[in-house]
Design an enzyme around this catalytic site. Structure first.
Site, PDB file in Angstrom:
ATOM      1  NE  ARG A 137      -2.166  -1.357   3.523  1.00 50.62           N
ATOM      2  CZ  ARG A 137      -1.667  -0.521   4.408  1.00 50.62           C
ATOM      3  NH1 ARG A 137      -1.911   0.776   4.299  1.00 50.62           N
ATOM      4  NH2 ARG A 137      -0.939  -0.937   5.412  1.00 50.62           N
ATOM      5  CE  LYS A 168      -5.341  -4.021   6.546  1.00 51.71           C
ATOM      6  NZ  LYS A 168      -4.952  -5.355   6.129  1.00 51.71           N
ATOM      7  CG  HIS A 184      -5.541  -4.816  11.680  1.00 54.00           C
ATOM      8  ND1 HIS A 184      -4.192  -4.591  11.741  1.00 54.00           N
ATOM      9  CD2 HIS A 184      -5.747  -5.483  10.523  1.00 54.00           C
ATOM     10  CE1 HIS A 184      -3.611  -5.107  10.670  1.00 54.00           C
ATOM     11  NE2 HIS A 184      -4.528  -5.648   9.924  1.00 54.00           N
ATOM     12  CB  SER A 233       1.822  -5.961   8.388  1.00 51.16           C
ATOM     13  OG  SER A 233       2.040  -6.773   7.266  1.00 51.16           O
ATOM     14  CE  LYS A 256      -3.564  -8.835  11.143  1.00 53.33           C
ATOM     15  NZ  LYS A 256      -2.148  -8.435  11.068  1.00 53.33           N
ATOM     16  CB  THR A 257      -2.901 -14.740   7.827  1.00 53.85           C
ATOM     17  OG1 THR A 257      -3.487 -13.448   7.566  1.00 53.85           O
ATOM     18  CG2 THR A 257      -3.381 -15.737   6.788  1.00 53.85           C
ATOM     19  CG  ASP A 299      -6.333  -8.274   7.870  1.00 52.27           C
ATOM     20  OD1 ASP A 299      -5.339  -8.358   8.601  1.00 52.27           O
ATOM     21  OD2 ASP A 299      -6.558  -7.296   7.139  1.00 52.27           O
ATOM     22  NE  ARG A 358       0.545  -9.574   2.178  1.00 51.14           N
ATOM     23  CZ  ARG A 358       0.074  -9.392   3.403  1.00 51.14           C
ATOM     24  NH1 ARG A 358      -0.935 -10.106   3.852  1.00 51.14           N
ATOM     25  NH2 ARG A 358       0.613  -8.482   4.183  1.00 51.14           N
TER      26      ARG A 358
END
Ligand code: ATP
Ligand code: MN
Length: 530
Positions: free
Chosen positions: A56, A198, A217, A235, A239-240, A254, A318
């Site tokens: 981003r 996002k 988040h 990031s 989390k994933t 997420d 990704r």
């Protein structure tokens, strides 16, 4: 289904091209191949190069400064203002770019809860971008598309760049601008799909707290007994990786909301990092990379075998996939109030323990601090970790002041008696360059002990300075891993690094002292010399 061109014309786009409306996966794949946008890997996933931007562009994100949203937005580096005039100007560029083109339109939902669901429309010239949002958002049933009227529209004109940015007081040729009052966002200059993902997350983070609902988040999963867990983290903290657990149904990886009925995913898919992805360590994610998944910026050989170790295009390789690709997922994308909350941090200083139990005050302190540490670019020979403090573990996506989210979280922790833990998925035995990253196996063991409650059956030590409660023993994890100071060979080096990190926490937290509503939890933070 066919879309009425008037729907596009009313946005100011001259729609003489074909409108490809809510294409199926097979149709999207055909277009991606025919347009030369993607190649197909031999596991069936499509592969795309996202162009100059492989992440981003936070410095190019703006909100239109106008009534009434300007009263609520926390203006600053994260939420930069621009004017209605600049928006209108760039809106002309965007609609001009999209006029006369074949367009891909995707109508999707964000928010799995009926009470919080929003209809979102994405318009783009690029098939893979339609594929990306189809993977990431909640896919409506055919009957739900009848009479679909968007609550918010994203016009993605990635091919246009803004040459006039200096006169408009903008940062670069790239722009991502949100017009809350008109329920439109415009994108130009970047092809990166994460701006759409996002971007809508930012909007949910605006809308929901104004309705007294918490937006977060975090990833979420639920055990067989119906016990829900949330995993907050910036990031790369896990989390994933960690919410994808064969023993627990995945709610989402997420973005979630939390209202009086429980928690719900905003999305309908996952967006996993694939750098160094290992089938043994992360079999569910590895297996999710098949037809309909969309890989970004990976390298494959002539036979279409993906080399996950190749980070030559970017380290941020990704894959997006619909959540159905994770066999053990919860189809409603919802679950009850959480029993456990885990704050993930990838501490590249190697100071924080692999797991510690937080008091309510510590929970608020670490939530507002939002700490992780990144490893600086090695190409310049820098091996020092860089501390990042991002409030609520996601300040970049929060249009309102962090204390709005912290207040809601605190109330919910109290009301539902939630246990909160801090888990370091980062370095052990030394900082980056000396120690090594905690193994996924050890981190999972810590998390399992939290989720099955066994962590609470033993005794705890309290660490110096950070004053964190660490279990003395924990299943198969070596005691020397549980206590970071023991894990370091050089104790003096540990003490110095620990104090340096503590000072950074203290310095960062000063902004919460003296605020209205008493968010001064500094007493619960580290104290050098104690
Ligand atoms: P984002 O917000 O960018 O999606 P995330 O929090 O979902 O980030 P993950 O995608 O889960 O982060 O990334 C964690 C990465 O770190 C993965 O590539 C994973 O393989 C790696 N990793 C290495 N060690 C660990 C560990 N102990 N725990 C979790 N992840 C680890
Ligand atoms: Mn993730």
């Amino acid at each position: 289904m066919i879309m009425n061109p008037a729907e596009i014309e009313k946005l100011g786009i001259n729609s003489t091209g074909t409108i490809h409306y809510n294409l199926s996966y097979d149709e999207l794949i055909d277009h991606e191949l025919k347009n030369g946008e993607c190649e197909q890997a031999n596991n069936g996933a499509m592969m795309v190069d996202t162009g100059i931007f492989t992440g981003r562009s936070p410095k190019d994100k703006y909100f239109v400064n106008q009534d009434p949203s300007n009263k609520y937005i926390a203006w600053g580096n994260v939420n930069q203002p621009t004017t209605k005039e600049v928006f209108d100007d760039l809106f002309q560029n965007v609609t001009g770019q999209l006029s006369g083109k074949d367009l891909y339109v995707m109508d999707l939902f964000t928010g799995a809860s009926e009470a919080s669901k929003r209809n979102v429309r994405f318009v783009s010239e690029i098939a893979w971008q339609a594929h990306f949002v189809k993977n990431m958002f909640i896919r409506p049933l055919k009957k739900e598309l009848e009479g679909f009227s968007p609550d918010f529209t994203v016009l993605n004109a990635c091919k246009t760049v803004n040459e006039n940015y200096e006169n408009q007081d903008l940062h670069s040729e790239v722009f991502i601008i949100f017009n809350i009052e008109e329920n439109i966002a415009i994108i130009g200059g970047t092809w990166y799909g994460g701006e759409m993902k996002k971007g809508i997350f930012s909007m949910m983070n605006y809308w929901l707290p104004l309705e007294d609902k918490l937006s977060m988040h975090c990833s979420a999963n639920v055990g067989k007994a119906g016990d829900t867990a949330l995993f907050f983290g910036l990031s790369g903290t896990g989390k994933t990786t960690l919410s994808t657990d064969p023993e627990r149904a995945l709610i989402g990886d997420d973005e979630h909301g939390w209202d009086d009925d429980g928690i719900f995913n905003f999305e309908g898919g996952c967006y996993a990092k694939v750098i160094n992805l290992d089938a043994k360590n992360e079999p569910e994610i590895y297996g999710a990379i098949c037809k309909d998944a969309l890989l970004e910026n990976v390298v494959a050989d002539a036979d279409g075998n993906v080399d996950y170790e190749d980070g030559s295009k970017t380290e941020n390789t990704r894959v997006s996939y619909p959540i159905e690709h994770i066999v053990n997922h919860e189809p409603s994308l919802q679950a009850g109030h959480p029993e456990n909350i885990i704050f993930l941090t990838a501490d590249a200083f190697g100071i924080l323990p692999p797991v510690s139990k937080l008091s309510k005050e510590q929970a608020m302190y670490y939530f507002l601090s939002g700490y992780t540490a990144k490893v600086a670019g090695t190409e310049r020979g820098i091996t020092e970790p860089v501390a990042t403090f991002s409030a609520c573990f996601g300040e970049a996506f929060l249009p309102l002041h962090p204390t709005v989210y912290a207040k809601l979280l605190g109330e919910k922790i109290d009301k539902h008696g939630v246990n909160v833990y801090l888990v370091n998925t980062g370095w052990t035995g030394g900082g980056y360059g000396v120690g090594k990253r905690m193994s996924i196996k050890d981190t999972r063991a810590c998390i399992n002990a939290i989720l099955d409650g066994s962590i609470n059956s033993g005794e705890f030590n309290t660490t110096k300075t950070f004053r964190l409660k660490v279990p003395k023993t924990l299943g198969s994890i070596k005691p020397e891993v549980l206590n970071p100071r023991t894990a370091w060979a050089d104790k003096e080096a540990f003490d110095t690094s620990r104090d340096t990190l503590a000072e950074m926490f203290i310095e960062n937290f000063k902004k919460y002292q003296g605020l209205e509503g008493n968010f001064d939890y500094s007493e619960a933070g580290p104290k050098v010399g104690s």
